[in-house]
Write a protein that holds these residues in place. Structure first.
Motif, short mmCIF file in Angstrom:
data_model
loop_
_atom_site.label_atom_id
_atom_site.label_comp_id
_atom_site.label_asym_id
_atom_site.label_seq_id
_atom_site.Cartn_x
_atom_site.Cartn_y
_atom_site.Cartn_z
N SER A 268 4.08 -10.92 -7.14
CA SER A 268 4.20 -12.12 -6.99
C SER A 268 5.13 -12.69 -8.20
N PRO A 269 5.93 -13.60 -7.96
CA PRO A 269 6.96 -14.23 -8.92
C PRO A 269 6.19 -15.02 -10.13
N VAL A 270 6.59 -14.84 -11.48
CA VAL A 270 5.74 -15.33 -12.33
C VAL A 270 6.77 -16.49 -13.24
N THR B 160 0.90 -1.10 0.16
CA THR B 160 0.03 0.05 0.06
C THR B 160 0.91 1.12 0.14
N LEU B 161 0.98 1.94 -1.26
CA LEU B 161 1.83 3.24 -1.34
C LEU B 161 1.16 4.47 -1.30
N THR B 162 1.84 5.44 -0.68
CA THR B 162 1.36 6.79 -0.73
C THR B 162 2.25 7.71 -1.50
N LYS B 163 3.36 7.13 -1.70
CA LYS B 163 4.57 7.74 -2.58
C LYS B 163 5.29 6.81 -3.34
N SER B 164 5.93 7.19 -4.23
CA SER B 164 6.87 6.51 -4.95
C SER B 164 7.89 5.91 -3.86
N VAL B 165 8.33 4.70 -4.41
CA VAL B 165 9.26 3.90 -3.52
C VAL B 165 10.35 3.15 -4.89
N SER B 166 11.39 2.83 -3.86
CA SER B 166 12.38 1.99 -4.55
C SER B 166 12.95 1.13 -3.69
N PHE B 167 13.27 -0.29 -3.85
CA PHE B 167 13.79 -1.09 -3.01
C PHE B 167 14.63 -2.33 -3.97
N ARG B 168 15.34 -3.12 -3.20
CA ARG B 168 16.12 -4.30 -3.55
C ARG B 168 15.15 -5.43 -3.93
N VAL B 169 15.49 -6.30 -4.89
CA VAL B 169 14.86 -7.38 -5.23
C VAL B 169 15.88 -8.48 -5.41
N SER B 170 15.62 -9.59 -5.40
CA SER B 170 16.57 -10.85 -5.31
C SER B 170 17.18 -10.90 -6.84
N SER B 171 18.33 -11.07 -7.22
CA SER B 171 19.15 -11.11 -8.23
C SER B 171 18.59 -12.33 -9.48
N ARG B 172 17.72 -13.04 -8.72
CA ARG B 172 17.57 -14.23 -9.61
C ARG B 172 16.23 -13.69 -10.58
N PHE B 173 15.91 -12.49 -10.51
CA PHE B 173 14.94 -11.85 -11.58
C PHE B 173 15.89 -11.06 -12.63
N GLY C 180 9.88 -11.10 -14.55
CA GLY C 180 9.36 -12.11 -13.79
C GLY C 180 8.86 -11.65 -12.33
N ILE C 181 8.53 -10.52 -12.34
CA ILE C 181 7.92 -10.07 -11.14
C ILE C 181 6.52 -9.56 -11.62
N GLY C 182 5.44 -10.37 -11.48
CA GLY C 182 4.10 -9.90 -11.37
C GLY C 182 3.44 -9.08 -10.62
N VAL C 183 2.96 -7.91 -11.36
CA VAL C 183 2.46 -6.86 -10.66
C VAL C 183 0.81 -6.68 -10.95
#
Length: 119
Positions: A116-118, A46-59, A98-101
């Motif tokens: 969710s991972p696809v 649940t976002l109220t502003k822009s965000v940026s974050f790390r994800v696994s390199s497997r994607f 590979g990250i479903g939105v």
């Protein structure tokens, strides 16, 4: 006379504290999203502003950035020498490396997404 002054001061003090308590409750209700929970590509945000974050390199990417307005959500994945993005409208579904939105709800002040991972 002293009893009346003491009572008046007690009432004034309790009224002065009311807005502070109300503000503390409102601040708690709008807690920051747990972006670390999204590292594996699976979370609800649940976002109220822009965000940026790390994800696994497997994607094939290492960072996901999400920005939104009242009609679209822009999801951009970046990594070493790679960039991929999807621009999604209200109620739509897409993916970035590979990250479903899925857009669950969207307004000018709030976006609710499920990742969710696809693969």
């Amino acid at each position: 006379m002293l009893a009346k002054i003491t009572t008046a001061l007690a009432v004034a003090a309790s009224l002065a504290l009311t807005p502070v308590a109300a503000h503390a409750t409102a601040t708690t209700a709008t807690a920051k999203p747990n972006l670390r929970a999204c590292y594996d590509g699976k979370c609800k945000l649940t976002l109220t502003k822009s965000v940026s974050f790390r994800v696994s390199s497997r994607f094939g990417i290492t960072r996901l950035a999400i920005a939104f307005n009242s009609s679209t959500v822009k999801v951009r994945g970046t990594g070493a020498y790679v960039s991929s993005q999807a621009v999604l409208g209200r109620g739509s579904t897409g993916s970035v490396n590979g990250i479903g939105v899925r857009i669950l709800s969207l307004s000018g002040s709030k976006a609710v997404l499920r990742l969710s991972p696809v693969r």
